[in-house]
Design a protein around this motif. Structure first.
Motif, PDB file in Angstrom:
ATOM      1  N   ALA A 131       0.828  -1.207   0.000  1.00 21.27           N
ATOM      2  CA  ALA A 131       0.000   0.000   0.000  1.00 21.27           C
ATOM      3  C   ALA A 131       0.861   1.255   0.000  1.00 21.27           C
ATOM      4  O   ALA A 131       0.601   2.213  -0.746  1.00 21.27           O
ATOM      5  N   VAL A 132       1.911   1.277   0.825  1.00 24.25           N
ATOM      6  CA  VAL A 132       2.792   2.448   0.890  1.00 24.25           C
ATOM      7  C   VAL A 132       3.561   2.600  -0.419  1.00 24.25           C
ATOM      8  O   VAL A 132       3.697   3.704  -0.955  1.00 24.25           O
ATOM      9  N   GLY A 133       4.047   1.494  -0.962  1.00 21.97           N
ATOM     10  CA  GLY A 133       4.752   1.552  -2.243  1.00 21.97           C
ATOM     11  C   GLY A 133       3.864   2.055  -3.357  1.00 21.97           C
ATOM     12  O   GLY A 133       4.284   2.869  -4.188  1.00 21.97           O
ATOM     13  N   ASP A 134       2.615   1.582  -3.386  1.00 20.36           N
ATOM     14  CA  ASP A 134       1.667   2.034  -4.415  1.00 20.36           C
ATOM     15  C   ASP A 134       1.393   3.530  -4.279  1.00 20.36           C
ATOM     16  O   ASP A 134       1.273   4.250  -5.293  1.00 20.36           O
ATOM     17  N   LEU A 135       1.278   4.014  -3.047  1.00 21.58           N
ATOM     18  CA  LEU A 135       1.041   5.450  -2.827  1.00 21.58           C
ATOM     19  C   LEU A 135       2.232   6.280  -3.320  1.00 21.58           C
ATOM     20  O   LEU A 135       2.058   7.333  -3.950  1.00 21.58           O
ATOM     21  N   LEU A 136       3.441   5.809  -3.028  1.00 19.43           N
ATOM     22  CA  LEU A 136       4.636   6.523  -3.492  1.00 19.43           C
ATOM     23  C   LEU A 136       4.679   6.559  -5.018  1.00 19.43           C
ATOM     24  O   LEU A 136       4.936   7.608  -5.627  1.00 19.43           O
ATOM     25  N   ASN A 137       4.419   5.431  -5.644  1.00 20.70           N
ATOM     26  CA  ASN A 137       4.416   5.382  -7.111  1.00 20.70           C
ATOM     27  C   ASN A 137       3.342   6.290  -7.694  1.00 20.70           C
ATOM     28  O   ASN A 137       3.578   6.986  -8.691  1.00 20.70           O
ATOM     29  N   ALA A 138       2.173   6.294  -7.074  1.00 16.06           N
ATOM     30  CA  ALA A 138       1.061   7.102  -7.577  1.00 16.06           C
ATOM     31  C   ALA A 138       1.357   8.591  -7.518  1.00 16.06           C
ATOM     32  O   ALA A 138       0.810   9.377  -8.303  1.00 16.06           O
ATOM     33  N   HIS A 139       2.230   8.995  -6.607  1.00 21.85           N
ATOM     34  CA  HIS A 139       2.591  10.414  -6.478  1.00 21.85           C
ATOM     35  C   HIS A 139       3.913  10.729  -7.175  1.00 21.85           C
ATOM     36  O   HIS A 139       4.514  11.786  -6.918  1.00 21.85           O
ATOM     37  N   GLY A 140       4.347   9.839  -8.037  1.00 20.54           N
ATOM     38  CA  GLY A 140       5.487  10.133  -8.889  1.00 20.54           C
ATOM     39  C   GLY A 140       6.846   9.767  -8.354  1.00 20.54           C
ATOM     40  O   GLY A 140       7.868  10.072  -8.982  1.00 20.54           O
ATOM     41  N   PHE A 141       6.930   9.130  -7.202  1.00 20.21           N
ATOM     42  CA  PHE A 141       8.233   8.728  -6.675  1.00 20.21           C
ATOM     43  C   PHE A 141       8.783   7.550  -7.475  1.00 20.21           C
ATOM     44  O   PHE A 141       8.025   6.732  -8.015  1.00 20.21           O
ATOM     45  N   VAL A 142      10.095   7.489  -7.567  1.00 15.37           N
ATOM     46  CA  VAL A 142      10.735   6.453  -8.376  1.00 15.37           C
ATOM     47  C   VAL A 142      11.674   5.613  -7.511  1.00 15.37           C
ATOM     48  O   VAL A 142      11.996   5.967  -6.382  1.00 15.37           O
ATOM     49  N   ASN A 143      12.114   4.478  -8.086  1.00 15.12           N
ATOM     50  CA  ASN A 143      13.017   3.548  -7.377  1.00 15.12           C
ATOM     51  C   ASN A 143      12.469   3.195  -5.995  1.00 15.12           C
ATOM     52  O   ASN A 143      13.208   3.152  -5.005  1.00 15.12           O
ATOM     53  N   VAL A 144      11.175   2.932  -5.954  1.00 15.84           N
ATOM     54  CA  VAL A 144      10.516   2.590  -4.695  1.00 15.84           C
ATOM     55  C   VAL A 144      10.954   1.192  -4.259  1.00 15.84           C
ATOM     56  O   VAL A 144      11.007   0.267  -5.064  1.00 15.84           O
ATOM     57  N   CYS A 145      11.255   1.062  -2.964  1.00 11.41           N
ATOM     58  CA  CYS A 145      11.789  -0.203  -2.468  1.00 11.41           C
ATOM     59  C   CYS A 145      11.369  -0.413  -1.011  1.00 11.41           C
ATOM     60  O   CYS A 145      11.136   0.562  -0.280  1.00 11.41           O
ATOM     61  N   THR A 146      11.273  -1.683  -0.595  1.00  8.05           N
ATOM     62  CA  THR A 146      10.920  -2.026   0.783  1.00  8.05           C
ATOM     63  C   THR A 146      12.025  -2.865   1.413  1.00  8.05           C
ATOM     64  O   THR A 146      12.597  -3.736   0.756  1.00  8.05           O
ATOM     65  N   GLU A 147      12.320  -2.606   2.679  1.00  6.54           N
ATOM     66  CA  GLU A 147      13.315  -3.374   3.428  1.00  6.54           C
ATOM     67  C   GLU A 147      12.659  -4.006   4.650  1.00  6.54           C
ATOM     68  O   GLU A 147      11.699  -3.480   5.199  1.00  6.54           O
ATOM     69  N   LYS A 148      13.199  -5.141   5.076  1.00  7.77           N
ATOM     70  CA  LYS A 148      12.638  -5.883   6.198  1.00  7.77           C
ATOM     71  C   LYS A 148      13.285  -5.472   7.520  1.00  7.77           C
ATOM     72  O   LYS A 148      14.415  -4.984   7.546  1.00  7.77           O
ATOM     73  N   ASP A 149      12.551  -5.721   8.630  1.00  4.74           N
ATOM     74  CA  ASP A 149      13.099  -5.447   9.952  1.00  4.74           C
ATOM     75  C   ASP A 149      13.873  -6.661  10.448  1.00  4.74           C
ATOM     76  O   ASP A 149      14.060  -7.647   9.728  1.00  4.74           O
ATOM     77  N   TYR A 150      14.313  -6.627  11.697  1.00  3.25           N
ATOM     78  CA  TYR A 150      15.148  -7.696  12.244  1.00  3.25           C
ATOM     79  C   TYR A 150      14.379  -9.001  12.428  1.00  3.25           C
ATOM     80  O   TYR A 150      14.980 -10.062  12.585  1.00  3.25           O
ATOM     81  N   GLY A 151      13.043  -8.922  12.379  1.00  2.00           N
ATOM     82  CA  GLY A 151      12.228 -10.126  12.492  1.00  2.00           C
ATOM     83  C   GLY A 151      11.800 -10.677  11.148  1.00  2.00           C
ATOM     84  O   GLY A 151      11.017 -11.622  11.080  1.00  2.00           O
ATOM     85  N   GLY A 152      12.303 -10.061  10.063  1.00  2.00           N
ATOM     86  CA  GLY A 152      11.972 -10.527   8.730  1.00  2.00           C
ATOM     87  C   GLY A 152      10.667  -9.992   8.184  1.00  2.00           C
ATOM     88  O   GLY A 152      10.159 -10.481   7.165  1.00  2.00           O
TER      89      GLY A 152
END
Length: 288
Positions: free
Chosen positions: A254-275
């Motif tokens: 959902a957050v990635g889609d929102l960033l893309n929808a507002h024109g942000f590029v190279n959108v990426c997600t990283e995991k926490d210490y619990g995976g």
């Protein structure tokens, strides 16, 4: 009562909690004003009557669910010791992932901004104790860090935490997100905003029962504040600038889609210490 006996008693008293042994050690170290290694070095040391009384009071409060960080008045985060307050969220280890990823992005090829004399302008939205802002400030001594929070009490706490850690390149001001930032622009904007659904059963569990709901919940899907920040961030980011969030374990798409929808590029997600998916970021595109 000896130290080892006091710890054993406390563990028994706190057996229904998530981390009775850890809590017992942290609270006794606090009462004695000694590092935890002292407890293992001198297990046969006899506690004073006053120390026993203080310890029993703290253990009783912890058994009621009051967070250890509120009982001791501090929490370690990154390389810092931060004062805590019931007005703000307690800094958590997973939030260090946001700090790590922000530093990694700044050092990456995708971060193509030309920054004069490494004087990065960074904004931490909803700064609370100042944890994220101060961790970044400690690692980027030539950067200028601005932390904002809706609560005056949080601004005061973050400011005192800067002084406590001898950090001089971070300032804090009261603002509802971008409201008091006028026309200021930044190379980087980071935020650990409220992101829990208002009806989530998680709110009735553990330490969060005692933390301010305004710093935890954000509408029916937990995304109201993230949506607001993403919509307004382009006006406060320099071209090529970075916007990075901590979010719920199931909100990455959902957050990635929102960033893309507002024109942000190279959108990426990283995991926490619990995976779990925990940090999502993107860059404001350049027009060059």
């Amino acid at each position: 009562m000896r130290i080892d006996a006091a710890l054993a008693w406390a563990v028994a008293e706190l057996h229904e909690g998530e981390s009775p042994a850890v809590d017992a050690k942290v609270l006794l170290s606090h009462v004695l004003d000694k590092p935890q290694v002292y407890l293992f070095t001198w297990p046969d040391k006899t506690l004073s009557v006053d120390a026993i009384s203080q310890y029993k009071t703290l253990v009783a409060k912890r058994a009621q669910g009051i967070p250890v960080a509120y009982l001791t008045g501090s929490r370690d985060f990154w390389t810092l010791r931060l004062a805590t307050s019931p007005h703000t969220l307690i800094p958590r280890p997973d939030t260090e992932v946001l700090v790590e990823q922000t530093l990694s992005c700044i050092a990456s090829a995708e971060f193509a901004l030309e920054v004069e004399d490494n004087k990065l302008a960074i904004c931490d939205l909803g700064t609370g104790t100042g944890a994220i802002a101060l961790a970044l400030a400690s690692e980027l001594p030539t950067a200028n860090i601005t932390g904002v929070d809706l609560l005056h009490e949080a601004v005061q706490l973050a400011t005192s935490n800067a002084a406590l850690n001898s950090i001089t390149n971070a300032q804090f001001k009261q603002s509802s997100w971008f409201d008091n930032l006028a026309n200021e622009k930044f190379h980087v904007i980071v935020s650990n905003p409220p992101y829990i659904e208002i009806s989530s059963p998680f709110l009735q569990q553990g330490d969060v029962r005692f933390e301010p709901a305004s710093a935890l919940t954000s509408g029916a899907d937990g995304l109201d504040d993230i949506k607001h920040i993403i919509a307004l961030a382009p006006a406060h980011l320099l071209e090529g600038g970075l916007l990075a969030f901590e979010h719920g374990f199931d909100q990455a798409k959902a957050v990635g889609d929102l960033l893309n929808a507002h024109g942000f590029v190279n959108v990426c997600t990283e995991k926490d210490y619990g995976g779990n998916d925990r940090v999502t970021y993107g860059y404001l595109p350049t027009t060059r």
